[in-house]
Design a protein around this motif. Structure first.
Motif, PDB file in Angstrom:
ATOM      1  N   VAL A 113       0.855  -1.185   0.000  1.00 33.01           N
ATOM      2  CA  VAL A 113       0.000   0.000   0.000  1.00 33.01           C
ATOM      3  C   VAL A 113       0.893   1.237   0.000  1.00 33.01           C
ATOM      4  N   ALA A 114       0.557   2.187  -0.880  1.00 33.62           N
ATOM      5  CA  ALA A 114       1.285   3.456  -0.902  1.00 33.62           C
ATOM      6  C   ALA A 114       0.262   4.581  -0.909  1.00 33.62           C
ATOM      7  N   TYR A 115       0.743   5.795  -0.678  1.00 26.29           N
ATOM      8  CA  TYR A 115      -0.154   6.950  -0.634  1.00 26.29           C
ATOM      9  C   TYR A 115       0.347   8.014  -1.605  1.00 26.29           C
ATOM     10  N   GLU A 116      -0.538   8.412  -2.509  1.00 27.33           N
ATOM     11  CA  GLU A 116      -0.210   9.450  -3.497  1.00 27.33           C
ATOM     12  C   GLU A 116      -0.938  10.712  -3.095  1.00 27.33           C
ATOM     13  N   VAL A 117      -0.185  11.803  -3.010  1.00 28.24           N
ATOM     14  CA  VAL A 117      -0.801  13.067  -2.606  1.00 28.24           C
ATOM     15  C   VAL A 117      -0.450  14.141  -3.633  1.00 28.24           C
ATOM     16  N   LEU A 118      -1.491  14.788  -4.145  1.00 24.18           N
ATOM     17  CA  LEU A 118      -1.284  15.933  -5.021  1.00 24.18           C
ATOM     18  C   LEU A 118      -1.412  17.157  -4.130  1.00 24.18           C
ATOM     19  N   LEU A 119      -0.327  17.929  -4.052  1.00 26.18           N
ATOM     20  CA  LEU A 119      -0.350  19.047  -3.115  1.00 26.18           C
ATOM     21  C   LEU A 119       0.224  20.304  -3.762  1.00 26.18           C
ATOM     22  N   VAL A 120      -0.081  21.434  -3.134  1.00 23.24           N
ATOM     23  CA  VAL A 120       0.501  22.715  -3.541  1.00 23.24           C
ATOM     24  C   VAL A 120       1.351  23.182  -2.371  1.00 23.24           C
ATOM     25  N   THR A 121       2.650  23.405  -2.637  1.00 18.86           N
ATOM     26  CA  THR A 121       3.561  23.786  -1.551  1.00 18.86           C
ATOM     27  C   THR A 121       3.354  25.250  -1.173  1.00 18.86           C
ATOM     28  N   ALA A 122       4.021  25.636  -0.094  1.00 13.61           N
ATOM     29  CA  ALA A 122       3.942  27.035   0.349  1.00 13.61           C
ATOM     30  C   ALA A 122       4.475  27.961  -0.742  1.00 13.61           C
ATOM     31  N   VAL A 182       3.293  13.514  -4.882  1.00 17.22           N
ATOM     32  CA  VAL A 182       4.310  12.833  -4.089  1.00 17.22           C
ATOM     33  C   VAL A 182       3.772  11.479  -3.626  1.00 17.22           C
ATOM     34  N   VAL A 183       4.670  10.511  -3.522  1.00 19.41           N
ATOM     35  CA  VAL A 183       4.267   9.161  -3.109  1.00 19.41           C
ATOM     36  C   VAL A 183       5.075   8.742  -1.880  1.00 19.41           C
ATOM     37  N   PHE A 184       4.371   8.252  -0.866  1.00 16.14           N
ATOM     38  CA  PHE A 184       4.998   7.698   0.332  1.00 16.14           C
ATOM     39  C   PHE A 184       4.508   6.271   0.520  1.00 16.14           C
ATOM     40  N   ASP A 185       5.339   5.420   1.119  1.00 21.51           N
ATOM     41  CA  ASP A 185       4.818   4.087   1.446  1.00 21.51           C
ATOM     42  C   ASP A 185       4.056   4.184   2.769  1.00 21.51           C
ATOM     43  N   ALA A 186       3.472   3.064   3.180  1.00 17.46           N
ATOM     44  CA  ALA A 186       2.584   3.098   4.352  1.00 17.46           C
ATOM     45  C   ALA A 186       3.323   3.463   5.643  1.00 17.46           C
ATOM     46  N   ASP A 187       4.668   3.302   5.634  1.00 14.77           N
ATOM     47  CA  ASP A 187       5.446   3.628   6.842  1.00 14.77           C
ATOM     48  C   ASP A 187       5.930   5.072   6.840  1.00 14.77           C
ATOM     49  N   GLY A 188       5.498   5.826   5.799  1.00 10.96           N
ATOM     50  CA  GLY A 188       5.908   7.226   5.756  1.00 10.96           C
ATOM     51  C   GLY A 188       7.246   7.434   5.061  1.00 10.96           C
ATOM     52  N   LYS A 189       7.742   6.379   4.380  1.00 11.28           N
ATOM     53  CA  LYS A 189       9.016   6.506   3.671  1.00 11.28           C
ATOM     54  C   LYS A 189       8.752   7.150   2.309  1.00 11.28           C
ATOM     55  N   PHE A 190       9.542   8.165   1.984  1.00 13.77           N
ATOM     56  CA  PHE A 190       9.387   8.884   0.717  1.00 13.77           C
ATOM     57  C   PHE A 190       9.749   7.972  -0.447  1.00 13.77           C
ATOM     58  N   VAL A 191       8.867   7.898  -1.463  1.00 13.10           N
ATOM     59  CA  VAL A 191       9.128   7.044  -2.631  1.00 13.10           C
ATOM     60  C   VAL A 191       9.569   7.890  -3.826  1.00 13.10           C
ATOM     61  N   ARG A 192       8.744   8.866  -4.188  1.00 12.16           N
ATOM     62  CA  ARG A 192       9.115   9.735  -5.319  1.00 12.16           C
ATOM     63  C   ARG A 192       8.222  10.971  -5.340  1.00 12.16           C
ATOM     64  N   GLU A 193       8.680  11.970  -6.090  1.00 20.14           N
ATOM     65  CA  GLU A 193       7.832  13.139  -6.295  1.00 20.14           C
ATOM     66  C   GLU A 193       7.931  13.545  -7.755  1.00 20.14           C
ATOM     67  N   GLU A 194       6.873  14.176  -8.216  1.00 16.48           N
ATOM     68  CA  GLU A 194       6.838  14.642  -9.604  1.00 16.48           C
ATOM     69  C   GLU A 194       6.253  16.045  -9.583  1.00 16.48           C
ATOM     70  N   ILE A 195       7.026  16.999 -10.103  1.00 20.84           N
ATOM     71  CA  ILE A 195       6.528  18.380 -10.125  1.00 20.84           C
ATOM     72  C   ILE A 195       5.565  18.511 -11.290  1.00 20.84           C
ATOM     73  N   LYS A 196       4.314  18.805 -10.978  1.00 15.39           N
ATOM     74  CA  LYS A 196       3.283  18.922 -12.001  1.00 15.39           C
ATOM     75  C   LYS A 196       3.276  20.331 -12.584  1.00 15.39           C
ATOM     76  N   LYS A 197       3.545  21.312 -11.728  1.00 12.20           N
ATOM     77  CA  LYS A 197       3.483  22.692 -12.174  1.00 12.20           C
ATOM     78  C   LYS A 197       4.425  23.506 -11.317  1.00 12.20           C
ATOM     79  N   GLU A 198       5.352  24.190 -11.984  1.00  7.70           N
ATOM     80  CA  GLU A 198       6.250  25.087 -11.241  1.00  7.70           C
ATOM     81  C   GLU A 198       5.446  26.293 -10.762  1.00  7.70           C
ATOM     82  N   THR A 199       6.079  27.085  -9.915  1.00  4.10           N
ATOM     83  CA  THR A 199       5.436  28.333  -9.476  1.00  4.10           C
ATOM     84  C   THR A 199       5.024  29.114 -10.730  1.00  4.10           C
ATOM     85  N   GLU A 200       3.856  29.710 -10.677  1.00  8.00           N
ATOM     86  CA  GLU A 200       3.365  30.481 -11.826  1.00  8.00           C
ATOM     87  C   GLU A 200       4.399  31.522 -12.233  1.00  8.00           C
TER      88      GLU A 200
END
Length: 204
Positions: free
Chosen positions: A166-175, A182-200
């Motif tokens: 089981v993994a968790y995928e989160v689409l988020l907007v940073t500060a 971003v994808v984390f495994d169930a233990d909170g270990k970072f798997v990968r991230e993909e930048i969908k959109k840079e700062t405007e």
């Protein structure tokens, strides 16, 4: 038959597979987009390639996903989804090629929750994506997210089950206003991230 292919597509096929036989060619309409699916006999077996009318090869990402009417889903696919999620409403379905194999993605709704199930044609479930609330994330994942992306806004949170993992995928907007998946495994270990959109940035 191959002769139905536009010249540009015939040329593209001849360039990519010189001297090889076209076994099948089909014009496929995907919404407003028209593509040509060409089956070529190669030394390693038949290979399907998809071209746009102007002869450009269309990759799986661009045009590989094809909508499938629910009524036309293989019976085993429909049965497997209904068995796994009794009472779910089937919303829509599509098919695409993954590692030379056709897989089906079925979107369903169960008690208000959006779920997407990916299956093989024989009904084997490959992956399940469930939309969940951020508050339902495991504590370890929440903690890891807050540490890595402080003050981020979570747009879409999904629990992804592949086999027994089981993994968790989160689409988020940073500060900093970057949109990241971003994808984390169930233990909170970072798997990968993909930048969908840079700062405007101002448009060039």
């Amino acid at each position: 038959a191959p002769e139905k292919l536009p010249d540009a597509v015939q040329k593209a096929v001849a360039t990519k597979f010189p001297g090889l036989e076209i076994k099948k060619a089909e014009r496929v309409e995907k919404g407003t987009v028209i593509v040509f699916e060409v089956l070529v006999a190669t030394e390693k077996g038949d290979k399907e390639v998809v071209f746009a009318p102007e002869g450009k090869e269309v990759t799986a990402e661009e045009g590989g996903e094809e909508e499938v009417p629910l009524a036309k889903l293989p019976e085993k696919v429909t049965a497997a989804v209904k068995a796994k999620f009794p009472g779910a409403e089937l919303v829509k379905a599509s098919k695409e090629k993954q590692d030379e194999e056709i897989v089906f993605e079925v979107a369903i709704k169960l008690k208000g929750q959006n779920i997407e199930v990916t299956l093989k044609a024989d009904g084997t479930i490959i992956e399940i994506e469930k939309e969940i609330e951020a508050k339902d994330l495991p504590a370890a994942v929440t903690k890891a997210l807050e540490a890595k992306y402080p003050k981020a806004t979570y747009k879409v949170v999904e629990e992804v089950t592949k086999g027994d993992k089981v993994a968790y995928e989160v689409l988020l907007v940073t500060a900093e206003k970057k949109t990241i998946e971003v994808v984390f495994d169930a233990d909170g270990k970072f798997v990968r991230e993909e930048i969908k959109k840079e700062t405007e940035k101002p448009k060039e």
